[in-house]
Design a protein around this motif. Sequence first.
Motif, PDB file in Angstrom:
ATOM      1  N   PHE A 121      24.271 -54.205 -14.888  1.00  0.00           N
ATOM      2  CA  PHE A 121      23.275 -53.680 -13.955  1.00  0.00           C
ATOM      3  C   PHE A 121      23.081 -54.653 -12.797  1.00  0.00           C
ATOM      4  N   LEU A 122      22.898 -55.942 -13.113  1.00  0.00           N
ATOM      5  CA  LEU A 122      22.702 -56.946 -12.068  1.00  0.00           C
ATOM      6  C   LEU A 122      23.920 -57.071 -11.161  1.00  0.00           C
ATOM      7  N   ASN A 123      25.102 -57.127 -11.768  1.00  0.00           N
ATOM      8  CA  ASN A 123      26.324 -57.296 -10.981  1.00  0.00           C
ATOM      9  C   ASN A 123      26.511 -56.163  -9.983  1.00  0.00           C
ATOM     10  N   ASN A 124      26.259 -54.946 -10.422  1.00  0.00           N
ATOM     11  CA  ASN A 124      26.430 -53.802  -9.524  1.00  0.00           C
ATOM     12  C   ASN A 124      25.329 -53.732  -8.472  1.00  0.00           C
ATOM     13  N   ALA A 125      24.114 -54.134  -8.844  1.00  0.00           N
ATOM     14  CA  ALA A 125      23.007 -54.080  -7.892  1.00  0.00           C
ATOM     15  C   ALA A 125      23.223 -55.049  -6.738  1.00  0.00           C
ATOM     16  N   PHE A 126      23.618 -56.292  -7.056  1.00  0.00           N
ATOM     17  CA  PHE A 126      23.684 -57.322  -6.017  1.00  0.00           C
ATOM     18  C   PHE A 126      24.983 -57.279  -5.203  1.00  0.00           C
ATOM     19  N   LEU A 146      25.364 -54.535  -3.482  1.00  0.00           N
ATOM     20  CA  LEU A 146      24.972 -53.501  -2.524  1.00  0.00           C
ATOM     21  C   LEU A 146      24.242 -54.067  -1.313  1.00  0.00           C
ATOM     22  N   LYS A 147      24.399 -53.372  -0.189  1.00  0.00           N
ATOM     23  CA  LYS A 147      23.579 -53.620   0.984  1.00  0.00           C
ATOM     24  C   LYS A 147      22.394 -52.660   0.949  1.00  0.00           C
ATOM     25  N   GLU A 148      21.373 -52.958   1.739  1.00  0.00           N
ATOM     26  CA  GLU A 148      20.184 -52.110   1.741  1.00  0.00           C
ATOM     27  C   GLU A 148      20.546 -50.668   2.101  1.00  0.00           C
ATOM     28  N   GLY A 149      20.058 -49.740   1.263  1.00  0.00           N
ATOM     29  CA  GLY A 149      20.317 -48.328   1.471  1.00  0.00           C
ATOM     30  C   GLY A 149      21.582 -47.822   0.810  1.00  0.00           C
ATOM     31  N   GLN A 150      22.469 -48.720   0.400  1.00  0.00           N
ATOM     32  CA  GLN A 150      23.751 -48.329  -0.182  1.00  0.00           C
ATOM     33  C   GLN A 150      23.568 -47.888  -1.636  1.00  0.00           C
ATOM     34  N   VAL A 151      24.436 -46.958  -2.070  1.00  0.00           N
ATOM     35  CA  VAL A 151      24.419 -46.454  -3.448  1.00  0.00           C
ATOM     36  C   VAL A 151      25.691 -46.912  -4.152  1.00  0.00           C
ATOM     37  N   SER A 152      25.534 -47.409  -5.373  1.00  0.00           N
ATOM     38  CA  SER A 152      26.670 -47.952  -6.123  1.00  0.00           C
ATOM     39  C   SER A 152      27.571 -46.850  -6.650  1.00  0.00           C
ATOM     40  N   PRO A 153      28.793 -47.196  -7.021  1.00  0.00           N
ATOM     41  CA  PRO A 153      29.606 -46.283  -7.812  1.00  0.00           C
ATOM     42  C   PRO A 153      28.974 -46.118  -9.192  1.00  0.00           C
ATOM     43  N   VAL A 154      29.404 -45.122  -9.930  1.00  0.00           N
ATOM     44  CA  VAL A 154      28.936 -44.943 -11.311  1.00  0.00           C
ATOM     45  C   VAL A 154      29.475 -46.102 -12.157  1.00  0.00           C
ATOM     46  N   PHE A 155      28.615 -46.692 -12.973  1.00  0.00           N
ATOM     47  CA  PHE A 155      29.051 -47.763 -13.873  1.00  0.00           C
ATOM     48  C   PHE A 155      28.347 -47.627 -15.215  1.00  0.00           C
ATOM     49  N   LYS A 156      28.893 -48.332 -16.206  1.00  0.00           N
ATOM     50  CA  LYS A 156      28.361 -48.248 -17.566  1.00  0.00           C
ATOM     51  C   LYS A 156      27.656 -49.548 -17.941  1.00  0.00           C
ATOM     52  N   SER A 157      26.480 -49.424 -18.575  1.00  0.00           N
ATOM     53  CA  SER A 157      25.777 -50.564 -19.154  1.00  0.00           C
ATOM     54  C   SER A 157      25.586 -50.275 -20.640  1.00  0.00           C
ATOM     55  N   LYS A 158      24.880 -51.161 -21.331  1.00  0.00           N
ATOM     56  CA  LYS A 158      24.639 -50.936 -22.761  1.00  0.00           C
ATOM     57  C   LYS A 158      23.686 -49.762 -22.992  1.00  0.00           C
ATOM     58  N   PHE A 159      23.019 -49.282 -21.932  1.00  0.00           N
ATOM     59  CA  PHE A 159      22.072 -48.186 -22.079  1.00  0.00           C
ATOM     60  C   PHE A 159      22.685 -46.814 -21.790  1.00  0.00           C
ATOM     61  N   GLY A 160      23.753 -46.800 -21.006  1.00  0.00           N
ATOM     62  CA  GLY A 160      24.360 -45.533 -20.623  1.00  0.00           C
ATOM     63  C   GLY A 160      25.063 -45.699 -19.288  1.00  0.00           C
ATOM     64  N   TYR A 161      25.111 -44.623 -18.489  1.00  0.00           N
ATOM     65  CA  TYR A 161      25.765 -44.665 -17.179  1.00  0.00           C
ATOM     66  C   TYR A 161      24.703 -44.628 -16.071  1.00  0.00           C
ATOM     67  N   HIS A 162      24.974 -45.342 -14.972  1.00  0.00           N
ATOM     68  CA  HIS A 162      24.000 -45.483 -13.890  1.00  0.00           C
ATOM     69  C   HIS A 162      24.647 -45.278 -12.528  1.00  0.00           C
ATOM     70  N   ILE A 163      23.767 -44.984 -11.563  1.00  0.00           N
ATOM     71  CA  ILE A 163      24.009 -45.303 -10.158  1.00  0.00           C
ATOM     72  C   ILE A 163      22.762 -46.038  -9.673  1.00  0.00           C
ATOM     73  N   ILE A 164      22.959 -46.966  -8.724  1.00  0.00           N
ATOM     74  CA  ILE A 164      21.861 -47.783  -8.191  1.00  0.00           C
ATOM     75  C   ILE A 164      21.831 -47.652  -6.676  1.00  0.00           C
ATOM     76  N   GLN A 165      20.623 -47.608  -6.134  1.00  0.00           N
ATOM     77  CA  GLN A 165      20.433 -47.704  -4.684  1.00  0.00           C
ATOM     78  C   GLN A 165      19.645 -48.980  -4.377  1.00  0.00           C
ATOM     79  N   MET A 166      20.165 -49.793  -3.452  1.00  0.00           N
ATOM     80  CA  MET A 166      19.456 -50.988  -3.033  1.00  0.00           C
ATOM     81  C   MET A 166      18.380 -50.606  -2.015  1.00  0.00           C
ATOM     82  N   VAL A 167      17.118 -50.922  -2.334  1.00  0.00           N
ATOM     83  CA  VAL A 167      16.007 -50.627  -1.422  1.00  0.00           C
ATOM     84  C   VAL A 167      15.799 -51.800  -0.470  1.00  0.00           C
TER      85      VAL A 167
END
Length: 457
Positions: free
Chosen positions: A245-250, A252-273
């Motif tokens: 989660f941390l690796n994919n979040a950091f 990103l640039k502000e406003g950018q959305v990450s590719p889909v990735f997997k963590s121990k909780f499930g699958y995510h996308i992240i947007q940097m605010v």
Amino acid sequence: MKPVFTFVTALFFVTIAVAQAPRKVTADKIVGIVGDKIILKSDVYNDILDRQRRGEPVPENADCAIMEQILTLKALVVQAEKDSIQVGDDEIEALLDNQIRGFVNMYGSKEALEEIAGRTVYQIKEDFRQTFKERKLAERMRDKIVENVKITPQEVKDFFAKKDQKNLPFYESQVVIGQITVNPKASRDLEKLTIDELNDFKTQVESGTQKFETLARLYTDDPGSKESGGQYSINRTEKTWDPAFLNNAFRLKEGQVSPVFKSKFGYHIIQMVSRAGDDAIVRHILRIPKITDDEINEAIDKLDSVRAKLIAGTITFGEAVAKYSEDENSKFTGGYLQGPNGSTFLELNQLDKDLVELLGKSGLKAGEYSKPTPYTDERGKKGVRIIYLKTRTTPHVENLKDDYDHLAKDALEIKKQKALETWFESKIPTYYIMIDPDFNACSTLKNWMQYATASNK
């Protein structure tokens, strides 16, 4: 001297209360000195003013109580420095970062915090750096003073015998429970369906047809952030976050959305605010692939064989936890559930709903293992577990047999308190003490006053 062993906790809450209103609001002067450590009037009275602003009750003689706490802390800090006790800069920085994240969550954003405080985040951290360092030094000194204090069974018996036997506390039923858990894995088809779904959300956000926070409120499987539109305040150095989660979040640039990735909780996308160095505010959508009956039954079969080994005695519970359990907390607790205070003795209202229901239906007795049972955790993730009921007490009045651990803990704390009192009685006369006449009416400062009088002659 009045008991002092709880001062660290008390002072912690004083510090947090002051921090919620960072501006100085009281004209300062030195109202106390311990050794080379000064106490300012604002250190004492800003806490009271903060409570009044928040509409909280202010106890009578609150200034006396707070002054005593701070005098106690300063004395421990003076001795900690004499004993060369160290607190690392990295440790203090981590504590400050954690505090700032708490403020950001409280006020909604870094900008809101800075507007309310009238100071930048950097300035707020610098305001509290010395306070946090002194608090940590005092904790370390206290721990050093009581590190060799132990309790014997006879002392526990004596402690219990001195209690008012006609007014002993009543305990509800308590249980000590261990669990071995397996998390079923979703099929490849359902994992692909989840990934495709998140990719579609990403496309909608990037095309401007949907807001990220709207999709999060509608579709995220993370109950902790659903109402806030998936929003979290995070820090790159904080170990509690999933590394993926941390690796994919950091990245990103502000406003950018990450590719889909997997963590121990499930699958995510992240947007940097927004981001400031190692601190960031992000939104995320979590989707947990659906688990079918086939995967559940496979996990049940696996744990059935584990249960057979436990019943046959060919493996101990601790060995089974280490070898088979997929619960991360098991690595630190040996598979046993713990309460907020670290105790393994839990009342039924501290257990999850599925576990209470299982105990009621299964008729499980102390020393027995349940059959593998499906459940859903607080994040909505499905699993299968074996429950080990190690101990179950009936509702009862406090007694040595059932409550020895509770009594031993209480007796030990009282013995530590006495050790601290003895330490203070021997050390305080060796320090320079000054207390402002404004506190002459504080009966709780009587012992401090006599040393202050001696110091000022």
